[in-house]
Motif scaffolding. Structure first.
Motif, PDB file in Angstrom:
ATOM      1  N   ILE A  64       0.834  -1.201   0.000  1.00  0.00           N
ATOM      2  CA  ILE A  64       0.000   0.000   0.000  1.00  0.00           C
ATOM      3  C   ILE A  64       0.874   1.259   0.000  1.00  0.00           C
ATOM      4  O   ILE A  64       0.613   2.217  -0.732  1.00  0.00           O
ATOM      5  N   ILE A  65       1.945   1.258   0.815  1.00  0.00           N
ATOM      6  CA  ILE A  65       2.856   2.405   0.835  1.00  0.00           C
ATOM      7  C   ILE A  65       3.461   2.622  -0.552  1.00  0.00           C
ATOM      8  O   ILE A  65       3.462   3.729  -1.095  1.00  0.00           O
ATOM      9  N   ASP A  66       3.948   1.540  -1.146  1.00  0.00           N
ATOM     10  CA  ASP A  66       4.576   1.645  -2.455  1.00  0.00           C
ATOM     11  C   ASP A  66       3.599   2.057  -3.544  1.00  0.00           C
ATOM     12  O   ASP A  66       3.947   2.795  -4.464  1.00  0.00           O
ATOM     13  N   ILE A 127      11.261  -0.831  -0.382  1.00  0.00           N
ATOM     14  CA  ILE A 127      12.394  -0.429  -1.227  1.00  0.00           C
ATOM     15  C   ILE A 127      12.343  -1.172  -2.557  1.00  0.00           C
ATOM     16  O   ILE A 127      12.498  -0.579  -3.638  1.00  0.00           O
ATOM     17  N   ILE A 128      12.144  -2.484  -2.498  1.00  0.00           N
ATOM     18  CA  ILE A 128      12.087  -3.274  -3.730  1.00  0.00           C
ATOM     19  C   ILE A 128      11.000  -2.762  -4.654  1.00  0.00           C
ATOM     20  O   ILE A 128      11.219  -2.485  -5.840  1.00  0.00           O
ATOM     21  N   ARG A 129       9.823  -2.618  -4.121  1.00  0.00           N
ATOM     22  CA  ARG A 129       8.681  -2.281  -4.968  1.00  0.00           C
ATOM     23  C   ARG A 129       8.764  -0.834  -5.454  1.00  0.00           C
ATOM     24  O   ARG A 129       8.249  -0.514  -6.523  1.00  0.00           O
ATOM     25  N   SER A 130       9.423   0.020  -4.704  1.00  0.00           N
ATOM     26  CA  SER A 130       9.597   1.397  -5.167  1.00  0.00           C
ATOM     27  C   SER A 130      10.508   1.452  -6.387  1.00  0.00           C
ATOM     28  O   SER A 130      10.228   2.159  -7.361  1.00  0.00           O
ATOM     29  N   PHE A 131      11.599   0.691  -6.358  1.00  0.00           N
ATOM     30  CA  PHE A 131      12.518   0.712  -7.495  1.00  0.00           C
ATOM     31  C   PHE A 131      11.987  -0.082  -8.684  1.00  0.00           C
ATOM     32  O   PHE A 131      12.257   0.265  -9.829  1.00  0.00           O
ATOM     33  N   ILE A 132      11.219  -1.143  -8.433  1.00  0.00           N
ATOM     34  CA  ILE A 132      10.629  -1.849  -9.566  1.00  0.00           C
ATOM     35  C   ILE A 132       9.577  -0.965 -10.233  1.00  0.00           C
ATOM     36  O   ILE A 132       9.349  -1.035 -11.439  1.00  0.00           O
ATOM     37  N   THR A 133       8.960  -0.076  -9.451  1.00  0.00           N
ATOM     38  CA  THR A 133       8.034   0.908 -10.018  1.00  0.00           C
ATOM     39  C   THR A 133       8.767   1.837 -10.976  1.00  0.00           C
ATOM     40  O   THR A 133       8.239   2.201 -12.036  1.00  0.00           O
ATOM     41  N   MET A 134       9.986   2.219 -10.622  1.00  0.00           N
ATOM     42  CA  MET A 134      10.770   3.101 -11.474  1.00  0.00           C
ATOM     43  C   MET A 134      11.033   2.469 -12.835  1.00  0.00           C
ATOM     44  O   MET A 134      11.179   3.167 -13.847  1.00  0.00           O
ATOM     45  N   TYR A 135      11.080   1.127 -12.875  1.00  0.00           N
ATOM     46  CA  TYR A 135      11.225   0.452 -14.162  1.00  0.00           C
ATOM     47  C   TYR A 135       9.877   0.129 -14.793  1.00  0.00           C
ATOM     48  O   TYR A 135       9.632   0.408 -15.977  1.00  0.00           O
ATOM     49  N   ALA A 404      -1.858  -2.222  -4.529  1.00  0.00           N
ATOM     50  CA  ALA A 404      -2.538  -1.972  -3.261  1.00  0.00           C
ATOM     51  C   ALA A 404      -3.420  -3.139  -2.869  1.00  0.00           C
ATOM     52  O   ALA A 404      -3.391  -3.602  -1.734  1.00  0.00           O
ATOM     53  N   VAL A 405      -4.208  -3.642  -3.822  1.00  0.00           N
ATOM     54  CA  VAL A 405      -5.178  -4.674  -3.452  1.00  0.00           C
ATOM     55  C   VAL A 405      -4.635  -6.080  -3.572  1.00  0.00           C
ATOM     56  O   VAL A 405      -5.199  -6.996  -2.984  1.00  0.00           O
ATOM     57  N   SER A 406      -3.524  -6.291  -4.320  1.00  0.00           N
ATOM     58  CA  SER A 406      -2.926  -7.615  -4.275  1.00  0.00           C
ATOM     59  C   SER A 406      -2.379  -7.866  -2.878  1.00  0.00           C
ATOM     60  O   SER A 406      -2.369  -8.993  -2.384  1.00  0.00           O
ATOM     61  N   GLY A 407      -1.936  -6.785  -2.233  1.00  0.00           N
ATOM     62  CA  GLY A 407      -1.553  -6.896  -0.830  1.00  0.00           C
ATOM     63  C   GLY A 407      -2.726  -7.310   0.028  1.00  0.00           C
ATOM     64  O   GLY A 407      -2.592  -8.095   0.967  1.00  0.00           O
ATOM     65  N   VAL A 408      -3.916  -6.810  -0.315  1.00  0.00           N
ATOM     66  CA  VAL A 408      -5.124  -7.217   0.407  1.00  0.00           C
ATOM     67  C   VAL A 408      -5.398  -8.691   0.166  1.00  0.00           C
ATOM     68  O   VAL A 408      -5.811  -9.421   1.071  1.00  0.00           O
ATOM     69  N   GLY A 409      -5.144  -9.163  -1.082  1.00  0.00           N
ATOM     70  CA  GLY A 409      -5.337 -10.572  -1.380  1.00  0.00           C
ATOM     71  C   GLY A 409      -4.415 -11.458  -0.567  1.00  0.00           C
ATOM     72  O   GLY A 409      -4.821 -12.501  -0.040  1.00  0.00           O
TER      73      GLY A 409
END
Length: 490
Positions: A64-66, A127-135, A404-409
């Motif tokens: 959710i943060i990412d 951290i991981i998901r923030s940088f994968i977002t950049m790609y 966000a919602v896959s985290g909910v899953g």
């Protein structure tokens, strides 16, 4: 002017190498996504020792943060001006940070308390998901930039999904068959901590290579991509533009479908290993076989998504394949709960599960490919309404919802385990029949509700092949007027 649209669409067809290199970058996302969805819960729960609810909560918080970074990344890349275009600078910059942070995920500190490990998991996952977002966001946005052709976009997305699945599945298969092997201390291979360390090193290297290969392989396309107009935008203007762009009705219903699909995907993948280990009681040397079936699934989706879409239309094909995916997915569990399915010692069990996995996952991938292609088609319709090309923002918003919602899953999976009283440090064959049956029954009801909601949302999408062609024609006419009058706005 009637002939302009077919000519433009013909020019939008891409070479096979371009589609290959574009799609290959999704190996990185596939490895990361499969690792998070398929291995992370059981690793931190059964190997590291965190309670399942704690692991699920940590993953959900991190996602959710990412996810709030996605729209920002999309808007930034849409308006970025550089000699390497709008997307490639971010793609290149992300490779090393993603790889290093993914390595840290599978090497948690030894001797830390549960509370400290909980914080560690959240921080590293963010951290991981923030940088994968950049790609991932700039890369996803390239699909709508590389071609405007209605059917070619489905082919481009087919490459993207094919490599995402094959990359992720290859690493998962290596984990289950090569890295997570039994030893004297750990008779169940998927509970062997040393295997996860090896997996982390190999997966990090693959992620790094995939991102760089894709960025370099599509670098020659930069000169033909859009250059945004130079503008000085305030935060308020950016926010207004984001709201105006994302209020597109057809896009909103696709976001609804993405929301429920992502929740369902998180549920399916995070409980998959639990089902194979405890519901079907597959031994370590067989547990990777149903996962290997998904290689065929991805290949089937790659081969059939575009032809089915061309024959039936994107919306109709997406709905049909989602229904088929659900029916095939739940049939073995339903038959087992009703007592008419082969028992776990039957030689027929594994072949049935293999065939079920091939077609259920294959139809699900086709549906996902078409929904992504439908998002790309929103770009031109939105451009007519707003005057802005917003590929990055649209795909970022889609990623925002899915993350966000896959985290909910995943969190829902941990809650299901908690609600049915699934034991900690469980051993295959030693979990009570009532708990195992409740796992299957709860899974069926939750998954059915999520799939049904996704299908309903897709039914409300309104862009067709004809309306897309009309949008291209109008945009071409506007471009001719600009060139004839004021010159291009670059």
């Amino acid at each position: 002017m009637a002939d302009a649209v077919p000519d433009a669409q013909k020019q939008g067809r891409l070479s096979v190498p371009t589609k290959f290199f574009y799609g290959f970058g999704s190996v990185a996302f596939g490895v990361k996504d499969q690792g998070f969805s398929y291995l992370l819960l059981i690793f931190y729960n059964q190997v590291v020792g965190l309670p399942s609810a704690t692991v699920g909560l940590a993953i959900m918080i991190a996602l959710i943060i990412d996810s709030f970074l996605d729209p920002i990344m999309g808007q930034v890349s849409d308006n970025w001006r550089s000699r390497w275009g709008r997307r490639h600078p971010f793609m290149y910059a992300s490779a090393l940070p993603v790889a290093l942070s993914y390595l840290l995920l599978w090497n948690p500190p030894q001797g830390w308390s549960h509370e400290a490990l909980f914080v560690y998991l959240i921080v590293v996952a963010v951290i991981i998901r923030s940088f994968i977002t950049m790609y991932e966001i700039p890369s996803a946005a390239l699909a709508a930039e590389l071609t405007t052709d209605y059917d070619e976009r489905t082919k481009v997305m087919s490459y993207r999904y094919f490599f995402a699945w094959w990359g992720g599945l290859t690493m998962t298969l290596l984990a289950l068959k090569v890295f997570l092997t039994p030893d004297a201390e750990h008779p169940v291979g998927q509970l062997n901590p040393a295997g996860y360390v090896t997996y982390g090193y190999v997966a990090a290297a693959v992620i790094f290579a995939a991102i760089l290969i894709s960025a370099m392989g599509t670098h020659n396309q930069i000169p033909r991509l859009r250059i945004p107009p130079a503008r000085k935008l305030t935060l308020v203007q950016l926010a207004k533009e984001m709201v105006g762009t994302l209020s597109h009705k057809s896009f909103l219903v696709l976001m609804g479908a993405g929301l429920f699909n992502a929740m369902a995907g998180g549920l399916v993948l995070s409980l998959n290993l639990y089902f194979n280990t405890f519901f079907w009681q597959l031994p370590s040397n067989q547990i990777a076989i149903p996962a290997a079936a998904n290689f065929i699934s991805a290949a089937l989706a790659f081969g059939f998504a575009a032809p089915l879409s061309k024959r039936l239309g994107k919306k109709q094909t997406a709905q049909l394949t989602k229904v088929l995916s659900f029916v095939i997915a739940v049939t073995p569990i339903t038959l087992r709960l009703t007592g008419v399915f082969p028992d776990n010692s039957s030689p027929a069990l594994l072949p049935i599960l293999f065939v079920q996995a091939v077609f259920s996952t294959g139809f699900s991938i086709i549906s996902a490919i078409l929904i992504s292609s439908m998002i790309a088609d929103v770009v031109e319709d939105s451009e007519l309404r707003t005057g802005r090309r917003s590929e990055g923002l649209f795909f970022a918003a889609a990623a925002f919802v899915q993350k966000a919602v896959s985290g909910v899953g995943i969190f829902a999976s941990s809650m299901i385990l908690l609600a049915i009283g699934f034991p900690q440090n469980a051993k295959p064959g030693q979990v009570s029949e009532g708990v195992v049956s409740n796992l299957g029954l709860t899974y069926l009801f939750v998954l059915g509700g999520l799939y049904g909601a996704a299908i309903l949302c897709v039914s409300l999408y309104r862009i067709t092949r004809d309306s897309h062609a009309a949008s291209l024609a109008k945009l071409a006419a506007q471009a001719e007027q600009v060139e004839g009058g004021e010159g291009p706005e670059h």
